[in-house]
Design a protein around this motif. Structure first.
Motif, PDB file in Angstrom:
ATOM      1  N   SER A 151      36.461   0.351  -4.308  1.00  0.00           N
ATOM      2  CA  SER A 151      35.331   1.279  -4.396  1.00  0.00           C
ATOM      3  C   SER A 151      35.776   2.724  -4.185  1.00  0.00           C
ATOM      4  CB  SER A 151      34.272   0.912  -3.364  1.00  0.00           C
ATOM      5  OG  SER A 151      34.800   0.958  -2.047  1.00  0.00           O
ATOM      6  N   LEU A 152      36.881   2.929  -3.460  1.00  0.00           N
ATOM      7  CA  LEU A 152      37.371   4.288  -3.236  1.00  0.00           C
ATOM      8  C   LEU A 152      37.844   4.930  -4.537  1.00  0.00           C
ATOM      9  CD1 LEU A 152      39.392   3.752   0.074  1.00  0.00           C
ATOM     10  CD2 LEU A 152      37.161   4.858  -0.179  1.00  0.00           C
ATOM     11  N   MET A 153      38.423   4.121  -5.416  1.00  0.00           N
ATOM     12  CA  MET A 153      38.948   4.669  -6.663  1.00  0.00           C
ATOM     13  C   MET A 153      37.875   4.857  -7.718  1.00  0.00           C
ATOM     14  SD  MET A 153      42.067   5.518  -6.416  1.00  0.00           S
ATOM     15  CE  MET A 153      42.442   5.791  -8.152  1.00  0.00           C
ATOM     16  N   THR A 154      36.826   4.068  -7.652  1.00  0.00           N
ATOM     17  CA  THR A 154      35.773   4.212  -8.665  1.00  0.00           C
ATOM     18  C   THR A 154      35.059   5.553  -8.563  1.00  0.00           C
ATOM     19  OG1 THR A 154      34.190   3.097  -7.195  1.00  0.00           O
ATOM     20  CG2 THR A 154      35.378   1.726  -8.780  1.00  0.00           C
ATOM     21  N   GLY A 155      35.093   6.171  -7.380  1.00  0.00           N
ATOM     22  CA  GLY A 155      34.464   7.471  -7.215  1.00  0.00           C
ATOM     23  C   GLY A 155      35.395   8.638  -7.412  1.00  0.00           C
ATOM     24  N   ALA A 156      36.685   8.371  -7.656  1.00  0.00           N
ATOM     25  CA  ALA A 156      37.660   9.444  -7.855  1.00  0.00           C
ATOM     26  C   ALA A 156      37.535  10.013  -9.259  1.00  0.00           C
ATOM     27  CB  ALA A 156      39.070   8.915  -7.623  1.00  0.00           C
ATOM     28  N   PRO A 157      37.896  11.286  -9.464  1.00  0.00           N
ATOM     29  CA  PRO A 157      37.879  11.863 -10.812  1.00  0.00           C
ATOM     30  C   PRO A 157      38.740  11.064 -11.783  1.00  0.00           C
ATOM     31  CG  PRO A 157      38.151  13.577  -9.163  1.00  0.00           C
ATOM     32  CD  PRO A 157      38.275  12.277  -8.440  1.00  0.00           C
ATOM     33  N   LEU A 158      38.387  11.119 -13.043  1.00  0.00           N
ATOM     34  CA  LEU A 158      39.071  10.331 -14.069  1.00  0.00           C
ATOM     35  C   LEU A 158      40.559  10.629 -14.115  1.00  0.00           C
ATOM     36  CD1 LEU A 158      38.919   8.344 -16.422  1.00  0.00           C
ATOM     37  CD2 LEU A 158      38.363  10.277 -17.924  1.00  0.00           C
ATOM     38  N   VAL A 159      40.954  11.883 -13.918  1.00  0.00           N
ATOM     39  CA  VAL A 159      42.364  12.228 -14.023  1.00  0.00           C
ATOM     40  C   VAL A 159      43.168  11.548 -12.920  1.00  0.00           C
ATOM     41  CG1 VAL A 159      42.137  14.329 -12.607  1.00  0.00           C
ATOM     42  CG2 VAL A 159      43.985  14.149 -14.309  1.00  0.00           C
ATOM     43  N   TYR A 160      42.585  11.371 -11.745  1.00  0.00           N
ATOM     44  CA  TYR A 160      43.271  10.654 -10.664  1.00  0.00           C
ATOM     45  C   TYR A 160      43.366   9.167 -10.985  1.00  0.00           C
ATOM     46  CZ  TYR A 160      43.190  14.716  -7.579  1.00  0.00           C
ATOM     47  OH  TYR A 160      43.409  15.950  -7.022  1.00  0.00           O
ATOM     48  N   GLN A 161      42.339   8.624 -11.589  1.00  0.00           N
ATOM     49  CA  GLN A 161      42.374   7.218 -11.987  1.00  0.00           C
ATOM     50  C   GLN A 161      43.463   6.986 -13.037  1.00  0.00           C
ATOM     51  OE1 GLN A 161      38.414   6.222 -13.285  1.00  0.00           O
ATOM     52  NE2 GLN A 161      37.540   6.353 -11.240  1.00  0.00           N
ATOM     53  N   LEU A 162      43.526   7.876 -14.024  1.00  0.00           N
ATOM     54  CA  LEU A 162      44.533   7.751 -15.072  1.00  0.00           C
ATOM     55  C   LEU A 162      45.937   7.882 -14.483  1.00  0.00           C
ATOM     56  CD1 LEU A 162      45.232   7.572 -18.090  1.00  0.00           C
ATOM     57  CD2 LEU A 162      45.010  10.066 -18.202  1.00  0.00           C
ATOM     58  N   HIS A 163      46.112   8.820 -13.579  1.00  0.00           N
ATOM     59  CA  HIS A 163      47.406   9.036 -12.939  1.00  0.00           C
ATOM     60  C   HIS A 163      47.848   7.792 -12.167  1.00  0.00           C
ATOM     61  CE1 HIS A 163      50.624  11.469 -11.246  1.00  0.00           C
ATOM     62  NE2 HIS A 163      50.284  11.074 -10.028  1.00  0.00           N
ATOM     63  N   ALA A 164      46.943   7.221 -11.397  1.00  0.00           N
ATOM     64  CA  ALA A 164      47.278   6.039 -10.595  1.00  0.00           C
ATOM     65  C   ALA A 164      47.566   4.831 -11.475  1.00  0.00           C
ATOM     66  CB  ALA A 164      46.139   5.735  -9.626  1.00  0.00           C
ATOM     67  N   LEU A 165      46.771   4.624 -12.507  1.00  0.00           N
ATOM     68  CA  LEU A 165      46.942   3.458 -13.369  1.00  0.00           C
ATOM     69  C   LEU A 165      48.251   3.547 -14.159  1.00  0.00           C
ATOM     70  CD1 LEU A 165      45.674   0.836 -14.313  1.00  0.00           C
ATOM     71  CD2 LEU A 165      44.492   2.114 -16.108  1.00  0.00           C
ATOM     72  N   ALA A 166      48.556   4.723 -14.706  1.00  0.00           N
ATOM     73  CA  ALA A 166      49.808   4.889 -15.445  1.00  0.00           C
ATOM     74  C   ALA A 166      51.013   4.690 -14.536  1.00  0.00           C
ATOM     75  CB  ALA A 166      49.849   6.274 -16.095  1.00  0.00           C
ATOM     76  N   ALA A 167      50.906   5.149 -13.290  1.00  0.00           N
ATOM     77  CA  ALA A 167      52.010   4.983 -12.347  1.00  0.00           C
ATOM     78  C   ALA A 167      52.239   3.518 -12.021  1.00  0.00           C
ATOM     79  CB  ALA A 167      51.728   5.769 -11.069  1.00  0.00           C
ATOM     80  N   THR A 168      51.161   2.745 -11.826  1.00  0.00           N
ATOM     81  CA  THR A 168      51.327   1.323 -11.533  1.00  0.00           C
ATOM     82  C   THR A 168      51.946   0.581 -12.725  1.00  0.00           C
ATOM     83  OG1 THR A 168      49.030   0.910 -12.223  1.00  0.00           O
ATOM     84  CG2 THR A 168      49.431   1.261  -9.877  1.00  0.00           C
ATOM     85  N   LEU A 169      51.567   0.935 -13.942  1.00  0.00           N
ATOM     86  CA  LEU A 169      52.167   0.318 -15.129  1.00  0.00           C
ATOM     87  C   LEU A 169      53.640   0.687 -15.236  1.00  0.00           C
ATOM     88  CD1 LEU A 169      49.304   0.848 -17.751  1.00  0.00           C
ATOM     89  CD2 LEU A 169      49.900  -1.255 -16.521  1.00  0.00           C
ATOM     90  N   LEU A 170      53.987   1.899 -14.855  1.00  0.00           N
ATOM     91  CA  LEU A 170      55.384   2.324 -14.871  1.00  0.00           C
ATOM     92  C   LEU A 170      56.207   1.499 -13.884  1.00  0.00           C
ATOM     93  CD1 LEU A 170      57.384   4.376 -16.083  1.00  0.00           C
ATOM     94  CD2 LEU A 170      56.808   5.911 -14.200  1.00  0.00           C
ATOM     95  N   PHE A 171      55.621   1.173 -12.741  1.00  0.00           N
ATOM     96  CA  PHE A 171      56.318   0.330 -11.766  1.00  0.00           C
ATOM     97  C   PHE A 171      56.614  -1.048 -12.351  1.00  0.00           C
ATOM     98  CE2 PHE A 171      54.876   3.291  -8.409  1.00  0.00           C
ATOM     99  CZ  PHE A 171      56.075   3.415  -7.728  1.00  0.00           C
ATOM    100  N   ALA A 172      55.701  -1.583 -13.141  1.00  0.00           N
ATOM    101  CA  ALA A 172      55.918  -2.896 -13.748  1.00  0.00           C
ATOM    102  C   ALA A 172      57.049  -2.855 -14.767  1.00  0.00           C
ATOM    103  CB  ALA A 172      54.634  -3.390 -14.401  1.00  0.00           C
ATOM    104  N   LEU A 173      57.179  -1.742 -15.476  1.00  0.00           N
ATOM    105  CA  LEU A 173      58.236  -1.604 -16.478  1.00  0.00           C
ATOM    106  C   LEU A 173      59.595  -1.298 -15.856  1.00  0.00           C
ATOM    107  CD1 LEU A 173      59.017  -1.388 -19.498  1.00  0.00           C
ATOM    108  CD2 LEU A 173      58.356   1.033 -19.381  1.00  0.00           C
ATOM    109  N   TRP A 174      59.594  -0.743 -14.666  1.00  0.00           N
ATOM    110  CA  TRP A 174      60.793  -0.225 -14.014  1.00  0.00           C
ATOM    111  C   TRP A 174      61.991  -1.182 -14.064  1.00  0.00           C
ATOM    112  CZ3 TRP A 174      59.973   4.294 -10.570  1.00  0.00           C
ATOM    113  CH2 TRP A 174      61.167   4.779 -10.023  1.00  0.00           C
ATOM    114  N   PRO A 175      61.867  -2.458 -13.640  1.00  0.00           N
ATOM    115  CA  PRO A 175      63.052  -3.326 -13.572  1.00  0.00           C
ATOM    116  C   PRO A 175      63.680  -3.624 -14.921  1.00  0.00           C
ATOM    117  CG  PRO A 175      61.173  -4.276 -12.393  1.00  0.00           C
ATOM    118  CD  PRO A 175      60.645  -3.151 -13.206  1.00  0.00           C
ATOM    119  N   PHE A 176      62.948  -3.398 -16.000  1.00  0.00           N
ATOM    120  CA  PHE A 176      63.422  -3.772 -17.327  1.00  0.00           C
ATOM    121  C   PHE A 176      63.851  -2.557 -18.148  1.00  0.00           C
ATOM    122  CE2 PHE A 176      59.832  -6.381 -15.866  1.00  0.00           C
ATOM    123  CZ  PHE A 176      60.526  -7.567 -15.606  1.00  0.00           C
ATOM    124  N   SER A 177      64.064  -1.439 -17.475  1.00  0.00           N
ATOM    125  CA  SER A 177      64.415  -0.198 -18.152  1.00  0.00           C
ATOM    126  C   SER A 177      65.587   0.471 -17.459  1.00  0.00           C
ATOM    127  CB  SER A 177      63.209   0.751 -18.178  1.00  0.00           C
ATOM    128  OG  SER A 177      62.921   1.200 -16.858  1.00  0.00           O
TER     129      SER A 177
END
Length: 231
Positions: A176-202
């Protein structure tokens, strides 16, 4: 709480962090010889000598800012006498400088990878995805720092993004804390988490390769060929 919020701010982060950990273990056990940056320094030097240090030094400063902003609770900085106003000035000033250095370095490295034919041919599919996600993370981070906090009057992410991030590691996620955050913060956090998933294979795995062993290695001696061998 909606299913979408649980998916975005609980399921996806935990899946990405799990892939990050398990993927690195798998990479060490099966592909240690591929644990490399696949350097293209031999193909082009001047742009790399400028863009590389700018990007990496800016990145280190940005990581330091994220550690302070996300891992250190707001109450802790207030307890040592750092007011919200002082924190905001330091965060925006240092964050903007570090972000600009990282952004400029990234732009140079991206231009180098696109414009130099030999470097472009050595660019893998994983490299392209890494550059895409890095670009989203960097641009959204700069927009949050400059557009929201410097120009737009500010947003106290330590009340929402910070507790959500710490909650993931404390096994107490609060989507619920993230649903109230501005869209740019949501996009930043989501892209960063996806980058972590790709990390070991790059090529990003090289971030964990600190060349400490080089400090105690014996020097390598190079001797010119003798006339007898040369002839």
């Amino acid at each position: 709480m909606s299913g979408g919020a649980l998916t975005l701010w609980v399921a996806i982060p935990y899946v990405c962090l799990s892939v990050f950990v398990v993927g690195h273990v798998w990479r060490i056990r099966t592909g240690l010889l591929t644990w490399t940056t696949r350097s293209t320094q031999l193909f082009e030097g001047p742009l790399l000598r400028v863009g590389g240090p700018l990007f990496h030094l800016g990145l280190l400063a940005v990581i330091g800012g994220h550690v302070l902003g996300l891992l250190v609770p707001k109450q802790a900085t207030e307890a040592v006498g750092l007011s919200d106003h002082s924190y905001h000035l330091v965060s925006v000033g240092a964050g903007t400088a570090a972000g600009l250095a990282m952004t400029l370095g990234f732009a140079i490295l991206l231009y180098r990878r696109i414009s130099v034919p030999k470097v472009r041919r050595k660019t893998s599919k994983s490299d392209r995805v890494v550059y895409l996600l890095l670009g989203i993370v960097i641009l959204s981070g700069m927009w949050a720092t400059v557009g929201v906090n410097l120009i737009g009057g500010g947003y106290d992410y330590r009340e929402t993004v910070g507790p959500w991030f710490r909650g993931l590691f404390l096994l107490n996620p609060q989507p619920s804390l993230m649903t109230g955050a501005p869209l740019v913060y949501q996009l930043h956090a989501l892209a960063a988490t996806l980058l972590f998933a790709l990390w070991p294979f790059s090529r990003l795995v090289h971030a964990f390769s600190v060349p400490v062993a080089y400090l105690r290695r014996s020097p390598i001696l190079y001797r010119p060929r003798s006339k007898e061998i040369a002839t």
